[in-house]
Design a protein around this motif. Structure first.
Motif, PDB file in Angstrom:
ATOM      1  N   ALA A 105       0.686  -1.237  -0.070  1.00  0.00           N
ATOM      2  CA  ALA A 105       0.047   0.022  -0.149  1.00  0.00           C
ATOM      3  C   ALA A 105       0.699   1.275  -0.158  1.00  0.00           C
ATOM      4  O   ALA A 105       0.778   2.145  -0.875  1.00  0.00           O
ATOM      5  CB  ALA A 105      -0.904  -0.007   1.112  1.00  0.00           C
ATOM      6  N   LEU A 106       1.802   1.195   0.947  1.00  0.00           N
ATOM      7  CA  LEU A 106       2.686   2.318   0.983  1.00  0.00           C
ATOM      8  C   LEU A 106       3.538   2.656  -0.406  1.00  0.00           C
ATOM      9  O   LEU A 106       3.692   3.830  -0.752  1.00  0.00           O
ATOM     10  CB  LEU A 106       3.674   2.381   2.110  1.00  0.00           C
ATOM     11  N   LEU A 107       4.150   1.706  -0.959  1.00  0.00           N
ATOM     12  CA  LEU A 107       4.863   2.001  -2.219  1.00  0.00           C
ATOM     13  C   LEU A 107       3.881   2.294  -3.270  1.00  0.00           C
ATOM     14  O   LEU A 107       4.360   3.215  -4.204  1.00  0.00           O
ATOM     15  CB  LEU A 107       5.515   0.571  -2.777  1.00  0.00           C
ATOM     16  N   ALA A 108       2.591   1.760  -3.542  1.00  0.00           N
ATOM     17  CA  ALA A 108       1.780   2.082  -4.620  1.00  0.00           C
ATOM     18  C   ALA A 108       1.523   3.453  -4.411  1.00  0.00           C
ATOM     19  O   ALA A 108       1.048   4.391  -5.368  1.00  0.00           O
ATOM     20  CB  ALA A 108       0.649   1.386  -4.344  1.00  0.00           C
ATOM     21  N   VAL A 109       0.971   4.063  -3.167  1.00  0.00           N
ATOM     22  CA  VAL A 109       0.985   5.505  -2.830  1.00  0.00           C
ATOM     23  C   VAL A 109       1.873   6.392  -3.230  1.00  0.00           C
ATOM     24  O   VAL A 109       1.763   7.426  -3.916  1.00  0.00           O
ATOM     25  CB  VAL A 109       0.300   5.784  -1.350  1.00  0.00           C
ATOM     26  N   ALA A 110       3.241   5.934  -2.983  1.00  0.00           N
ATOM     27  CA  ALA A 110       4.308   6.702  -3.462  1.00  0.00           C
ATOM     28  C   ALA A 110       4.455   6.821  -4.825  1.00  0.00           C
ATOM     29  O   ALA A 110       4.920   7.813  -5.455  1.00  0.00           O
ATOM     30  CB  ALA A 110       5.605   6.034  -2.689  1.00  0.00           C
ATOM     31  N   GLY A 111       4.195   5.558  -5.556  1.00  0.00           N
ATOM     32  CA  GLY A 111       4.085   5.694  -7.019  1.00  0.00           C
ATOM     33  C   GLY A 111       3.144   6.631  -7.532  1.00  0.00           C
ATOM     34  O   GLY A 111       3.431   7.399  -8.421  1.00  0.00           O
ATOM     35  N   ALA A 112       1.950   6.629  -6.963  1.00  0.00           N
ATOM     36  CA  ALA A 112       0.876   7.415  -7.408  1.00  0.00           C
ATOM     37  C   ALA A 112       1.318   9.027  -7.212  1.00  0.00           C
ATOM     38  O   ALA A 112       1.033   9.788  -8.189  1.00  0.00           O
ATOM     39  CB  ALA A 112      -0.366   7.207  -6.843  1.00  0.00           C
ATOM     40  N   VAL A 113       1.881   9.239  -6.128  1.00  0.00           N
ATOM     41  CA  VAL A 113       2.264  10.815  -6.152  1.00  0.00           C
ATOM     42  C   VAL A 113       3.423  10.907  -6.886  1.00  0.00           C
ATOM     43  O   VAL A 113       3.176  12.080  -7.578  1.00  0.00           O
ATOM     44  CB  VAL A 113       3.037  10.722  -4.669  1.00  0.00           C
ATOM     45  N   LEU A 117       3.172  13.912  -9.858  1.00  0.00           N
ATOM     46  CA  LEU A 117       3.979  15.138  -9.779  1.00  0.00           C
ATOM     47  C   LEU A 117       4.795  15.185 -11.205  1.00  0.00           C
ATOM     48  O   LEU A 117       4.761  16.408 -11.650  1.00  0.00           O
ATOM     49  CB  LEU A 117       5.135  14.891  -8.787  1.00  0.00           C
ATOM     50  N   SER A 118       5.085  14.194 -11.725  1.00  0.00           N
ATOM     51  CA  SER A 118       5.743  14.261 -13.090  1.00  0.00           C
ATOM     52  C   SER A 118       4.673  14.185 -14.256  1.00  0.00           C
ATOM     53  O   SER A 118       5.246  14.371 -15.220  1.00  0.00           O
ATOM     54  CB  SER A 118       6.974  13.024 -13.064  1.00  0.00           C
ATOM     55  N   ARG A 119       3.476  13.766 -14.113  1.00  0.00           N
ATOM     56  CA  ARG A 119       2.368  13.614 -15.090  1.00  0.00           C
ATOM     57  C   ARG A 119       2.945  12.753 -16.243  1.00  0.00           C
ATOM     58  O   ARG A 119       3.035  13.058 -17.070  1.00  0.00           O
ATOM     59  CB  ARG A 119       2.357  15.304 -15.744  1.00  0.00           C
ATOM     60  N   ASN A 120       3.576  11.833 -15.674  1.00  0.00           N
ATOM     61  CA  ASN A 120       4.250  10.511 -16.732  1.00  0.00           C
ATOM     62  C   ASN A 120       3.863   9.276 -15.794  1.00  0.00           C
ATOM     63  O   ASN A 120       4.151   9.133 -14.537  1.00  0.00           O
ATOM     64  CB  ASN A 120       5.742  10.823 -16.803  1.00  0.00           C
ATOM     65  N   PRO A 121       3.497   8.279 -16.727  1.00  0.00           N
ATOM     66  CA  PRO A 121       3.068   7.083 -15.957  1.00  0.00           C
ATOM     67  C   PRO A 121       4.459   6.249 -15.548  1.00  0.00           C
ATOM     68  O   PRO A 121       4.331   5.257 -14.978  1.00  0.00           O
ATOM     69  CB  PRO A 121       2.177   6.300 -17.038  1.00  0.00           C
ATOM     70  N   LEU A 122       5.622   6.723 -16.154  1.00  0.00           N
ATOM     71  CA  LEU A 122       6.898   6.154 -15.678  1.00  0.00           C
ATOM     72  C   LEU A 122       7.531   6.593 -14.531  1.00  0.00           C
ATOM     73  O   LEU A 122       8.545   6.235 -14.142  1.00  0.00           O
ATOM     74  CB  LEU A 122       7.663   6.110 -16.806  1.00  0.00           C
ATOM     75  N   GLY A 123       6.888   7.776 -14.009  1.00  0.00           N
ATOM     76  CA  GLY A 123       7.443   8.644 -12.889  1.00  0.00           C
ATOM     77  C   GLY A 123       7.258   7.907 -11.461  1.00  0.00           C
ATOM     78  O   GLY A 123       6.760   8.407 -10.612  1.00  0.00           O
ATOM     79  N   SER A 124       7.698   6.574 -11.323  1.00  0.00           N
ATOM     80  CA  SER A 124       7.607   5.925 -10.216  1.00  0.00           C
ATOM     81  C   SER A 124       9.061   6.277  -9.310  1.00  0.00           C
ATOM     82  O   SER A 124      10.005   6.404  -9.761  1.00  0.00           O
ATOM     83  CB  SER A 124       7.386   4.463 -10.494  1.00  0.00           C
ATOM     84  N   PRO A 125       9.069   5.778  -8.098  1.00  0.00           N
ATOM     85  CA  PRO A 125      10.207   6.077  -7.261  1.00  0.00           C
ATOM     86  C   PRO A 125      11.462   5.353  -7.388  1.00  0.00           C
ATOM     87  O   PRO A 125      12.625   5.499  -7.560  1.00  0.00           O
ATOM     88  CB  PRO A 125       9.815   5.776  -5.845  1.00  0.00           C
ATOM     89  N   ASP A 126      11.143   3.931  -8.135  1.00  0.00           N
ATOM     90  CA  ASP A 126      12.502   3.256  -8.478  1.00  0.00           C
ATOM     91  C   ASP A 126      12.665   3.781 -10.026  1.00  0.00           C
ATOM     92  O   ASP A 126      13.886   3.266 -10.369  1.00  0.00           O
ATOM     93  CB  ASP A 126      11.684   1.616  -8.641  1.00  0.00           C
TER      94      ASP A 126
END
Length: 365
Positions: A105-113, A117-126
């Protein structure tokens, strides 16, 4: 983002008292004249995903090399049951199942945030390097510090993630701070950090390097209540903020000019969301090590399932919990009794997701 999507997100961001509540949404009062709009389909999808995650976790409690019946598990949870049943459920399987749900849950919310912010579907923390920076901070504590306790590792991962975020944002500002620039700079810095992490491993003793390498893969195999208790506290503190951060995250997807027109301080909101996402990812890395691709896939799958035009933080959290619960069951059962690190399973599934996502994007007009 299309004009239709932008109009829907802007409409959702305005107070329902001015526009009226659309049929697909309903308002939940928060007090002091404030309210939050919830999308009916998104709420239904979130509840379905949570139910599915609980079913998968229940299966993880009952199955394995030592099988339990539902009655045996309930007896243990009620305070009775044999010593062996209590050891298997309370000390082995339950903390692992809870950790999978919370970290997912925490990782998914981080990815959504970060995608917002980047307005890009590839903008995940990893992808943008924040997870790699958190990993570097954790490795420094594990390999170079004499006190590598969980609080120290957590502090190292949070500091590593925040420093990486600052470096990525500062470098991206030189190219206009666009989403594409943020991702490209993050990928470049991620590769540099990966080389630094490998160098740290070469300078460590064999025992320390083996322990750090197992942590670096991302694993829930050795999770105990000592790790789950602070994780529960962090989730209880961080996840409820979804109710307040969902609106500014959705408005920021419209662009800075639209956000300012709607009364939002774009720079302030972006800074708060960036810090929030980094802390979410770093807490997870501290407990389990880096788990790849979950933060990338879960928000996009949740958005498509809920038909949401903007950020779907609650649905993303539920989707992340389900995906990591499934991945951990596969990691534990696929080659039993050998335990696969769940990070390897998520990385393999993430590669398949990327292939599907690229093909899907090509089909879209």
């Amino acid at each position: 983002m299309s004009r239709r999507d932008g109009a829907e997100a802007a409409g959702a961001a305005r107070p329902s008292a001015c526009l009226g509540t659309p049929r697909a949404q309903f308002a939940v009062p928060l007090g002091r004249g404030r309210s939050i709009l919830l999308h009916r389909r998104a709420l239904a999808i979130t509840l379905i995903l949570l139910l599915a995650a609980l079913i998968v976790s229940t299966g993880a409690l009952l199955t394995g090399a030592y099988r339990l019946s539902a009655a045996d598990a309930l007896a243990v949870l009620a305070g009775s049951g044999s010593d062996l049943d209590r050891f298997i459920v309370l000390d082995q399987r339950l903390p692992r199942a809870l950790a999978a749900l919370l970290i997912g849950a925490l990782l998914a919310v981080a990815g959504a945030v970060f995608q917002s912010l980047s307005r890009n579907p590839l903008g995940s923390p990893d992808i943008v390097g924040f997870t790699k920076g958190a990993t570097t901070g954790g490795l420094v504590v594990i390999l170079l510090s004499t006190a590598s306790s969980l609080p120290m590792i957590a502090l190292g991962t949070i500091l590593g993630g925040l420093v990486t975020a600052v470096l990525v944002v500062l470098a991206a500002l030189r190219r206009g701070a666009s989403g594409d620039a943020l991702i490209l700079v993050g990928i470049a810095l991620s590769q540099m950090l990966a080389a630094s992490n490998d160098y740290l491993l070469t300078r460590a003793t064999i025992e320390s390097a083996e322990a750090a390498k197992a942590w670096q893969f991302g694993s829930l195999n050795a999770i105990t209540w000592a790790q789950v208790s602070p994780l529960l506290a962090a989730a209880a503190l961080l996840l409820p903020l979804i109710a307040w951060l969902g609106r500014p995250a959705g408005i920021l997807e419209l662009g800075d000019d639209a956000a300012t027109a709607l009364g939002l301080s774009a720079a302030r909101a972006r800074g708060i969301l960036l810090g929030y996402g980094v802390v979410l990812a770093a807490v997870c890395v501290a407990v389990s090590g880096p788990i790849a691709f979950l933060a990338l896939a879960a928000p996009q799958l949740a958005r498509r399932a809920s038909h949401s035009a903007g950020t779907a933080l609650a649905a993303s959290a539920a989707m992340g919990a389900l995906l990591l619960a499934l991945a951990d069951v596969l990691a534990a059962r696929l080659l039993a009794p050998f335990q696969i690190p769940v990070g390897l399973v998520s990385a393999a599934c993430g590669g398949l997701y990327l292939l599907w996502f690229v093909g899907l994007r090509k089909e879209e007009p």
